[in-house]
Design a protein around this motif. Structure first.
Motif, PDB file in Angstrom:
ATOM      1  N   GLU A  47     -10.381  -3.907  -3.190  1.00 30.44           N
ATOM      2  CA  GLU A  47     -10.857  -5.182  -2.749  1.00 30.44           C
ATOM      3  C   GLU A  47     -11.624  -5.203  -1.135  1.00 30.44           C
ATOM      4  O   GLU A  47     -12.311  -6.038  -1.116  1.00 30.44           O
ATOM      5  N   LEU A  48     -10.814  -4.630  -0.395  1.00 30.20           N
ATOM      6  CA  LEU A  48     -11.228  -4.106   0.866  1.00 30.20           C
ATOM      7  C   LEU A  48     -12.760  -3.781   0.889  1.00 30.20           C
ATOM      8  O   LEU A  48     -13.507  -4.342   1.934  1.00 30.20           O
ATOM      9  N   MET A  70       0.872  -1.305  -0.100  1.00 29.93           N
ATOM     10  CA  MET A  70       0.080   0.093   0.183  1.00 29.93           C
ATOM     11  C   MET A  70       0.681   1.429  -0.126  1.00 29.93           C
ATOM     12  O   MET A  70       0.216   2.303  -0.242  1.00 29.93           O
ATOM     13  N   GLU A  71       2.001   1.194   0.185  1.00 27.33           N
ATOM     14  CA  GLU A  71       2.978   2.258   0.064  1.00 27.33           C
ATOM     15  C   GLU A  71       2.739   2.778  -1.339  1.00 27.33           C
ATOM     16  O   GLU A  71       3.455   3.952  -1.641  1.00 27.33           O
ATOM     17  N   ASN A  72       2.722   1.660  -2.368  1.00 26.35           N
ATOM     18  CA  ASN A  72       2.859   2.401  -3.824  1.00 26.35           C
ATOM     19  C   ASN A  72       1.205   2.828  -4.040  1.00 26.35           C
ATOM     20  O   ASN A  72       0.334   1.972  -3.740  1.00 26.35           O
ATOM     21  N   GLU A  73       0.838   4.002  -4.468  1.00 28.78           N
ATOM     22  CA  GLU A  73      -0.398   4.440  -4.603  1.00 28.78           C
ATOM     23  C   GLU A  73      -1.404   3.578  -5.476  1.00 28.78           C
ATOM     24  O   GLU A  73      -2.387   3.344  -5.209  1.00 28.78           O
ATOM     25  N   GLN A  74      -0.625   3.237  -6.556  1.00 27.77           N
ATOM     26  CA  GLN A  74      -1.359   2.366  -7.390  1.00 27.77           C
ATOM     27  C   GLN A  74      -1.928   0.954  -6.633  1.00 27.77           C
ATOM     28  O   GLN A  74      -3.107   0.689  -6.755  1.00 27.77           O
ATOM     29  N   GLU A  75      -1.247   0.364  -6.039  1.00 23.92           N
ATOM     30  CA  GLU A  75      -1.310  -0.936  -5.396  1.00 23.92           C
ATOM     31  C   GLU A  75      -2.440  -0.611  -4.318  1.00 23.92           C
ATOM     32  O   GLU A  75      -3.177  -1.364  -3.976  1.00 23.92           O
ATOM     33  N   LYS A  76      -2.089   0.494  -3.401  1.00 21.86           N
ATOM     34  CA  LYS A  76      -3.081   0.827  -2.514  1.00 21.86           C
ATOM     35  C   LYS A  76      -4.515   1.057  -2.917  1.00 21.86           C
ATOM     36  O   LYS A  76      -5.435   0.503  -2.289  1.00 21.86           O
ATOM     37  N   GLY A  77      -4.615   1.582  -4.088  1.00 21.89           N
ATOM     38  CA  GLY A  77      -6.164   1.666  -4.866  1.00 21.89           C
ATOM     39  C   GLY A  77      -6.814   0.546  -4.944  1.00 21.89           C
ATOM     40  O   GLY A  77      -7.869   0.020  -4.800  1.00 21.89           O
ATOM     41  N   LEU A  91     -11.436   1.266   9.872  1.00 23.33           N
ATOM     42  CA  LEU A  91     -10.160   1.374   9.890  1.00 23.33           C
ATOM     43  C   LEU A  91      -9.356   1.748   8.811  1.00 23.33           C
ATOM     44  O   LEU A  91      -8.647   2.072   8.918  1.00 23.33           O
ATOM     45  N   PHE A  92     -10.111   1.364   7.469  1.00 22.73           N
ATOM     46  CA  PHE A  92      -9.558   1.877   6.370  1.00 22.73           C
ATOM     47  C   PHE A  92     -10.024   3.030   5.689  1.00 22.73           C
ATOM     48  O   PHE A  92      -9.875   3.275   4.245  1.00 22.73           O
ATOM     49  N   GLY A  93     -10.726   3.686   6.139  1.00 23.16           N
ATOM     50  CA  GLY A  93     -11.543   4.806   5.913  1.00 23.16           C
ATOM     51  C   GLY A  93     -12.463   4.583   4.761  1.00 23.16           C
ATOM     52  O   GLY A  93     -12.707   5.271   3.661  1.00 23.16           O
ATOM     53  N   LEU A  94     -13.090   3.551   4.788  1.00 24.93           N
ATOM     54  CA  LEU A  94     -14.264   3.050   3.728  1.00 24.93           C
ATOM     55  C   LEU A  94     -15.544   3.355   4.003  1.00 24.93           C
ATOM     56  O   LEU A  94     -15.946   3.481   5.122  1.00 24.93           O
ATOM     57  N   GLU A  96     -14.975  -4.381  -1.026  1.00 24.61           N
ATOM     58  CA  GLU A  96     -16.031  -5.516  -1.417  1.00 24.61           C
ATOM     59  C   GLU A  96     -16.067  -6.615  -0.393  1.00 24.61           C
ATOM     60  O   GLU A  96     -16.950  -7.199  -0.151  1.00 24.61           O
ATOM     61  N   TYR A  97     -14.685  -6.633   0.467  1.00 31.52           N
ATOM     62  CA  TYR A  97     -14.663  -7.576   1.350  1.00 31.52           C
ATOM     63  C   TYR A  97     -15.207  -7.364   2.770  1.00 31.52           C
ATOM     64  O   TYR A  97     -16.030  -8.214   3.315  1.00 31.52           O
ATOM     65  N   LEU A  98     -14.988  -6.154   3.112  1.00 30.83           N
ATOM     66  CA  LEU A  98     -15.327  -5.722   4.395  1.00 30.83           C
ATOM     67  C   LEU A  98     -16.705  -5.604   4.848  1.00 30.83           C
ATOM     68  O   LEU A  98     -17.462  -4.920   3.843  1.00 30.83           O
ATOM     69  N   THR A  99     -17.554  -5.937   5.812  1.00 28.03           N
ATOM     70  CA  THR A  99     -18.753  -5.921   5.830  1.00 28.03           C
ATOM     71  C   THR A  99     -19.228  -5.226   7.171  1.00 28.03           C
ATOM     72  O   THR A  99     -20.429  -4.421   7.114  1.00 28.03           O
ATOM     73  N   GLU A 100     -18.284  -5.034   8.179  1.00 37.71           N
ATOM     74  CA  GLU A 100     -18.729  -4.538   9.397  1.00 37.71           C
ATOM     75  C   GLU A 100     -18.117  -3.239   9.239  1.00 37.71           C
ATOM     76  O   GLU A 100     -17.077  -2.881   8.810  1.00 37.71           O
ATOM     77  N   ASP A 101     -18.969  -2.356   9.859  1.00 42.48           N
ATOM     78  CA  ASP A 101     -18.827  -0.912   9.813  1.00 42.48           C
ATOM     79  C   ASP A 101     -17.430  -0.554  10.672  1.00 42.48           C
ATOM     80  O   ASP A 101     -16.689   0.179  10.096  1.00 42.48           O
ATOM     81  N   ARG A 102     -17.226  -1.159  11.565  1.00 46.92           N
ATOM     82  CA  ARG A 102     -15.920  -0.911  12.418  1.00 46.92           C
ATOM     83  C   ARG A 102     -14.700  -1.461  11.629  1.00 46.92           C
ATOM     84  O   ARG A 102     -13.732  -0.946  11.855  1.00 46.92           O
TER      85      ARG A 102
END
Length: 86
Positions: free
Chosen positions: A70-71, A58-65, A83-86, A73-79
């Motif tokens: 992916e996160l 994630m230090e690389n901006e392109q990879e971070k995006g 953590l990732f600002g989504l 789509e994957y993460l469902t819980e608000d908490r």
């Protein structure tokens, strides 16, 4: 030998057998717990290493995006999403 004496010996041996079976079960339970704990430690270690790799990427901006997409789509819980600002 008297029948009573033989019956007492049989009873004692049956009790001893019960004790030995209980000891065997306890040993098997300890071994199973030990294996289970080792598997849990290994799983935790894998998660830590994969997380470390993801953070490094994630230090690389392109990879971070890509990873954040992916996160998202994957993460469902608000908490978790928070953590990732989504």
């Amino acid at each position: 030998m008297k029948v009573e004496s033989l019956e007492q010996q049989i009873s004692k041996q049956e009790e001893r057998l019960k004790q030995l079976k209980a000891q065997k079960q306890a040993v098997l339970a300890r071994e199973k717990k030990k294996v289970s704990e080792q598997q849990r430690r290994e799983e935790t270690r894998r998660k830590i290493l994969l997380g470390s790799l993801a953070l490094k990427k994630m230090e690389n901006e392109q990879e971070k995006g890509k990873i954040l997409a992916e996160l998202n789509e994957y993460l469902t819980e608000d908490r978790d999403r928070k953590l990732f600002g989504l």
